[in-house]
Enzyme design. Sequence first.
Site, short mmCIF file in Angstrom:
data_model
loop_
_atom_site.label_atom_id
_atom_site.label_comp_id
_atom_site.label_asym_id
_atom_site.label_seq_id
_atom_site.Cartn_x
_atom_site.Cartn_y
_atom_site.Cartn_z
N TYR A 1 0.78 -1.26 0.09
CA TYR A 1 0.01 0.14 0.26
C TYR A 1 0.83 1.23 0.07
O TYR A 1 0.70 2.19 -0.79
CB TYR A 1 -0.89 0.14 1.16
CG TYR A 1 -1.70 1.27 1.60
CD1 TYR A 1 -2.95 1.56 0.67
CD2 TYR A 1 -1.56 2.30 2.30
CE1 TYR A 1 -3.77 2.62 0.73
CE2 TYR A 1 -2.09 3.55 2.44
CZ TYR A 1 -3.34 3.62 1.62
OH TYR A 1 -4.15 4.68 1.75
N LYS B 1 1.13 4.61 -2.79
CA LYS B 1 1.16 6.01 -2.34
C LYS B 1 2.42 6.78 -2.70
O LYS B 1 2.08 7.71 -3.09
CB LYS B 1 0.58 6.13 -0.77
CG LYS B 1 -0.66 5.51 -0.76
CD LYS B 1 -1.83 6.52 -1.39
CE LYS B 1 -3.24 6.08 -1.08
NZ LYS B 1 -4.28 6.74 -1.97
#
Length: 274
Positions: free
Chosen positions: A149, A153
């Site tokens: 994740y 980002k």
Amino acid sequence: MSQNQRFASITGCGQGSIGEALVKEYFARGLHAIATLLPFEKSDHPDEAGITWFKLDVTSEQSIIDLKHELDILTKGYLDVLVNCAGIAYTMTAIDTDVQAVEKMFQVNVIGPMRMVHHFHGNFIRASGVIVNIGSVGGIVPYMYGSSYNATKASLHHWSNTLRLEMSPLSVRVVTIISGEVGTNILKSDNLRELPEGYFYAPLKEEFKAHVQRTVKGATDRFDYARNVVAQSLRSSPKAWLWYGGSAGIDSMFYRQFKLNKVKKAYPASSKQV
């Protein structure tokens, strides 16, 4: 901005999300706010608020093309604000990652915003508008169990940074939001996820379970978050990067917080045989 009526389109506005809070805040500030929902999501919340909505899957080129057709009719080809908020999470240690799940997450969190900007760039250039990309503190610091994740980002942040430079001569502003802990339901799909049995991180099985099922203490209320993000996005000269939400720290804090000493004790350096 474009005309007397300003338009703001926000992706990822499912119930309980940051996107829902953002679209309601733009609506409250007098913009024609446009929510997007996944094809299977209910529309009760935008309907009750009187907010325009359309179905959208940011991983589908055709879905974005269809949305653009609808918005061009509604907005006459202008878009004052585009918020790339659609996102999903995947929680797991780096060594136990399901790569197929991560590929799907990159499609939503990174390629999705790229597709949106590719198809809608003429709309916000015409409006001298603003693009808001919802990033995460995980893209800056090594938040435990979030390697994949965090990678999405970090990719979004760097793409957004260059996009800001490239859009500047076209009078389009680009804002990157570095979100801390915000009270949303993004972890709902990870709620039942478990560490694999018998592997290196097995000593943290219970801690991992508590982590994916946690209610975040000290998380920023998503509507407070939305008020700050929307206010910044509507400024004539917004900040390039805005940090907002519960903060995160450095490696030593994470080491203690996630009890990595238990892994160290279970696999001392003298016995490491991989």
